[in-house]
Design a protein around this motif. Structure first.
Motif, PDB file in Angstrom:
ATOM      1  N   LYS A 232       1.313   0.265   3.629  1.00 29.26           N
ATOM      2  CA  LYS A 232       0.502   0.140   4.610  1.00 29.26           C
ATOM      3  C   LYS A 232       0.228  -1.578   4.328  1.00 29.26           C
ATOM      4  CE  LYS A 232      -1.819   4.078   6.066  1.00 29.26           C
ATOM      5  NZ  LYS A 232      -3.005   4.780   6.520  1.00 29.26           N
ATOM      6  N   GLU A 233       0.258  -2.316   5.108  1.00 29.53           N
ATOM      7  CA  GLU A 233      -0.136  -3.963   5.060  1.00 29.53           C
ATOM      8  C   GLU A 233      -1.550  -3.957   5.250  1.00 29.53           C
ATOM      9  OE1 GLU A 233       1.721  -6.026   8.361  1.00 29.53           O
ATOM     10  OE2 GLU A 233       3.675  -5.532   7.508  1.00 29.53           O
ATOM     11  N   TRP A 234      -1.938  -4.946   4.210  1.00 24.71           N
ATOM     12  CA  TRP A 234      -3.434  -5.297   4.015  1.00 24.71           C
ATOM     13  C   TRP A 234      -3.704  -6.712   3.769  1.00 24.71           C
ATOM     14  CZ3 TRP A 234      -6.202  -1.211   4.958  1.00 24.71           C
ATOM     15  CH2 TRP A 234      -7.590  -1.335   4.672  1.00 24.71           C
ATOM     16  N   SER A 235      -4.701  -7.003   4.151  1.00 25.62           N
ATOM     17  CA  SER A 235      -5.079  -8.601   4.199  1.00 25.62           C
ATOM     18  C   SER A 235      -4.702  -9.099   3.380  1.00 25.62           C
ATOM     19  CB  SER A 235      -6.599  -8.685   4.798  1.00 25.62           C
ATOM     20  OG  SER A 235      -7.421  -8.171   3.747  1.00 25.62           O
ATOM     21  N   ASN A 236      -4.904  -8.776   1.923  1.00 24.61           N
ATOM     22  CA  ASN A 236      -4.504  -9.769   0.950  1.00 24.61           C
ATOM     23  C   ASN A 236      -4.392  -8.878  -0.385  1.00 24.61           C
ATOM     24  OD1 ASN A 236      -5.920 -10.997  -1.682  1.00 24.61           O
ATOM     25  ND2 ASN A 236      -5.868 -12.622  -0.305  1.00 24.61           N
ATOM     26  N   THR A 237      -3.434  -9.112  -1.399  1.00 21.92           N
ATOM     27  CA  THR A 237      -3.363  -8.510  -2.564  1.00 21.92           C
ATOM     28  C   THR A 237      -4.372  -8.094  -3.427  1.00 21.92           C
ATOM     29  OG1 THR A 237      -2.695 -10.485  -3.616  1.00 21.92           O
ATOM     30  CG2 THR A 237      -1.062  -9.400  -2.443  1.00 21.92           C
ATOM     31  N   ALA A 238      -5.284  -8.917  -3.356  1.00 23.32           N
ATOM     32  CA  ALA A 238      -6.519  -8.664  -4.389  1.00 23.32           C
ATOM     33  C   ALA A 238      -7.716  -7.853  -3.490  1.00 23.32           C
ATOM     34  CB  ALA A 238      -7.346  -9.915  -4.717  1.00 23.32           C
ATOM     35  N   ALA A 239      -7.417  -7.739  -2.085  1.00 22.94           N
ATOM     36  CA  ALA A 239      -8.436  -7.184  -1.343  1.00 22.94           C
ATOM     37  C   ALA A 239      -7.670  -5.619  -1.561  1.00 22.94           C
ATOM     38  CB  ALA A 239      -8.567  -7.640   0.180  1.00 22.94           C
ATOM     39  N   ALA A 240      -6.266  -5.588  -1.530  1.00 20.09           N
ATOM     40  CA  ALA A 240      -5.614  -4.246  -1.596  1.00 20.09           C
ATOM     41  C   ALA A 240      -6.113  -3.536  -2.934  1.00 20.09           C
ATOM     42  CB  ALA A 240      -4.205  -4.248  -1.389  1.00 20.09           C
ATOM     43  N   ALA A 241      -6.293  -4.243  -4.011  1.00 19.29           N
ATOM     44  CA  ALA A 241      -6.688  -3.865  -5.309  1.00 19.29           C
ATOM     45  C   ALA A 241      -8.165  -3.380  -5.134  1.00 19.29           C
ATOM     46  CB  ALA A 241      -6.530  -4.832  -6.510  1.00 19.29           C
ATOM     47  N   LYS A 242      -9.097  -4.195  -4.445  1.00 21.55           N
ATOM     48  CA  LYS A 242     -10.537  -3.840  -4.166  1.00 21.55           C
ATOM     49  C   LYS A 242     -10.380  -2.418  -3.601  1.00 21.55           C
ATOM     50  CE  LYS A 242     -14.656  -5.291  -2.569  1.00 21.55           C
ATOM     51  NZ  LYS A 242     -15.412  -6.569  -1.914  1.00 21.55           N
ATOM     52  N   LYS A 243      -9.575  -2.451  -2.390  1.00 18.91           N
ATOM     53  CA  LYS A 243      -9.811  -1.114  -1.513  1.00 18.91           C
ATOM     54  C   LYS A 243      -9.387   0.230  -2.600  1.00 18.91           C
ATOM     55  CE  LYS A 243      -7.077   1.494   2.015  1.00 18.91           C
ATOM     56  NZ  LYS A 243      -8.492   2.073   2.646  1.00 18.91           N
ATOM     57  N   VAL A 244      -8.587  -0.003  -3.425  1.00 19.73           N
ATOM     58  CA  VAL A 244      -7.995   1.259  -4.220  1.00 19.73           C
ATOM     59  C   VAL A 244      -9.333   1.529  -5.261  1.00 19.73           C
ATOM     60  CG1 VAL A 244      -6.442   1.798  -6.052  1.00 19.73           C
ATOM     61  CG2 VAL A 244      -5.683   0.596  -3.991  1.00 19.73           C
ATOM     62  N   SER A 245      -9.895   0.629  -5.736  1.00 20.04           N
ATOM     63  CA  SER A 245     -10.980   0.535  -6.738  1.00 20.04           C
ATOM     64  C   SER A 245     -12.134   1.392  -6.047  1.00 20.04           C
ATOM     65  CB  SER A 245     -11.344  -0.793  -7.303  1.00 20.04           C
ATOM     66  OG  SER A 245     -12.441  -0.776  -8.037  1.00 20.04           O
ATOM     67  N   GLU A 246     -12.262   1.003  -4.898  1.00 23.13           N
ATOM     68  CA  GLU A 246     -13.536   1.416  -4.366  1.00 23.13           C
ATOM     69  C   GLU A 246     -13.325   2.840  -3.657  1.00 23.13           C
ATOM     70  OE1 GLU A 246     -14.597  -1.643  -1.230  1.00 23.13           O
ATOM     71  OE2 GLU A 246     -15.777  -2.762  -2.778  1.00 23.13           O
ATOM     72  N   GLU A 247     -12.419   3.428  -3.341  1.00 22.72           N
ATOM     73  CA  GLU A 247     -11.937   4.561  -2.494  1.00 22.72           C
ATOM     74  C   GLU A 247     -11.748   5.691  -3.627  1.00 22.72           C
ATOM     75  OE1 GLU A 247      -9.379   4.204   0.762  1.00 22.72           O
ATOM     76  OE2 GLU A 247     -10.865   2.732   1.718  1.00 22.72           O
ATOM     77  N   HIS A 248     -11.623   5.279  -4.773  1.00 24.25           N
ATOM     78  CA  HIS A 248     -11.434   6.600  -5.712  1.00 24.25           C
ATOM     79  C   HIS A 248     -10.570   7.434  -5.500  1.00 24.25           C
ATOM     80  CE1 HIS A 248     -14.787   4.707  -7.769  1.00 24.25           C
ATOM     81  NE2 HIS A 248     -15.416   4.582  -6.693  1.00 24.25           N
ATOM     82  N   ASP A 249      -9.352   7.112  -4.837  1.00 20.72           N
ATOM     83  CA  ASP A 249      -8.197   8.080  -4.616  1.00 20.72           C
ATOM     84  C   ASP A 249      -7.006   7.908  -5.583  1.00 20.72           C
ATOM     85  OD1 ASP A 249      -6.298   9.625  -3.174  1.00 20.72           O
ATOM     86  OD2 ASP A 249      -6.841   8.849  -1.353  1.00 20.72           O
ATOM     87  N   LEU A 250      -6.666   9.014  -6.106  1.00 24.28           N
ATOM     88  CA  LEU A 250      -5.528   8.776  -7.100  1.00 24.28           C
ATOM     89  C   LEU A 250      -4.176   8.650  -6.468  1.00 24.28           C
ATOM     90  CD1 LEU A 250      -6.556  11.476  -9.900  1.00 24.28           C
ATOM     91  CD2 LEU A 250      -6.630   8.920  -9.975  1.00 24.28           C
TER      92      LEU A 250
END
Length: 376
Positions: A232-250
């Motif tokens: 899935k395309e995301w706006s930014n590499t760091a924003a993608a990391a932030k999303k993964v961190s915040e959504e707590h989905d393994l």
């Protein structure tokens, strides 16, 4: 039987005569240039040249020779114009410039905007160029960054312009055309992508990978080995990391930098996942004020060309005849004008150099919508 040696001798004689006549013609062109210097007449008279090419072509004895004559004289006229541009410069007749030369690009007490979030490669490029303590903030899109400097809320914007694996960032080339901003610097950053996920996650847990489309492209071989993952395309590499961190989905992972993983508390599941080990991104530093440093050595320009045979070659010949080293050329389609293109050219030089002034004078006379995007 025909004598090849004799025919070659005859060609040599003709070629020598052509050279003599060419130099005689160029001498007269220099006199024409002097007349134009005294009268202020422009060097390039397109309608006269087109009429002359048609007249000369009509003197040929066949259609093939007509094309050859027109092509030959088109180049001779182009060469003549370049010599006249040089003479204008040598006589001190310069075109006004809206750029101001300064001693150096100011990096102190400035505000810098970048797209993304902390930990993005743009963030790293900004810190590398301006230093760790620079005042900065981030916005959602590259266009937003351009708007911030347009309205004076930031002094500089940091934008990615090309990657050594994935190529140019097309949107930012288009933004350079849309906004009247200039490039004042550049910074190259190694993009060593890693696959990051929540602590405790394993490769077998992953179902979806988020990242910027450029990063997904740069890790294509690694991703192709995991067909079961949904990208899935995301706006930014760091924003993608932030999303993964915040959504707590393994089951979620992000392709980002290692320092983004550290910033957002993620684990690194795989390193060295990029296809090109020398994978790097070139970032440009953009400002509103049209300035350039006295030691700047690269110039970026863009221009449009008529849809005519030889138009691209004729434009590039201005760099050749002025001894300028062209380092890059790209093209972008022009909005609402199908199959017409704007060309972006990078070349070595400083706006104070006579050779650069000659080349830009010639381009400005012979192409459409020339823009100098910066000297840095």
């Amino acid at each position: 039987m025909l004598d090849l040696g004799k025919m070659r001798d005859e060609i040599d004689v003709i070629d020598s005569e052509i050279v003599r006549l060419f130099e005689k013609r160029m001498k007269i062109c220099e006199n024409v240039a002097q007349f134009k210097i005294e009268t202020g007449k422009p060097v390039f008279d397109k309608s006269r040249e087109q009429d002359k090419l048609k007249t000369l072509g009509a003197k040929a004895g066949s259609d093939f020779n007509r094309c050859g004559v027109e092509e030959l004289f088109q180049q001779i006229m182009s060469i003549s114009r370049k010599r006249q541009y040089q003479l204008l410069q040598e006589n001190g007749i310069e075109e006004p410039s809206d750029f101001t030369k300064i001693d150096f690009i100011n990096k102190e007490n400035v505000t810098v905007v970048y797209q993304g979030v902390e930990g993005a490669y743009s963030y790293g490029a900004m810190k590398t160029f301006f230093g760790e303590d620079v005042k900065n903030y981030h916005v959602a899109t590259w266009k937003d960054a351009m708007e911030e400097i347009k309205f004076g809320r930031a002094d500089y914007a940091v934008l990615p312009i090309e990657n050594s694996t994935a190529g140019i960032v097309q949107d930012n080339y288009d933004l350079l055309t849309k906004y009247d901003h200039v490039i004042v610097g550049e910074q190259i950053i190694r993009c060593q992508h890693v696959l990051t996920a929540l602590p405790g996650a394993t490769l077998s847990d992953i179902r979806t990978v988020y990242s910027h489309p450029q990063a997904l492209m740069q890790c294509r071989e690694f991703l192709d080995a995991h067909k079961e993952w949904h990208q899935k395309e995301w706006s930014n590499t760091a924003a993608a990391a932030k999303k993964v961190s915040e959504e707590h989905d393994l089951s979620q992972a992000a392709i980002s930098s290692s320092y983004a993983a550290e910033y957002f508390g993620l684990n690194i599941l795989s390193e060295n996942i990029f296809t090109n080990s020398d994978n790097s991104t070139r970032f440009i530093i953009v400002a509103k004020k049209k300035v350039y440093a006295k030691d700047a050595h690269k110039i970026s320009v863009s221009y449009e060309l008529p849809h005519e045979s030889g138009s691209l070659y004729n434009s590039l010949s201005h760099f050749i005849y002025n001894g300028l080293n062209m380092t890059k050329i790209e093209s972008r389609p022009i909005l609402k004008r199908n199959w017409e293109y704007r060309f972006f050219v990078d070349f070595e030089g400083n706006l104070s150099d006579s050779a650069v002034k000659n080349a830009l004078r010639g381009l400005r006379s012979e192409v459409q919508n020339l823009r100098v995007h910066g000297n840095y």
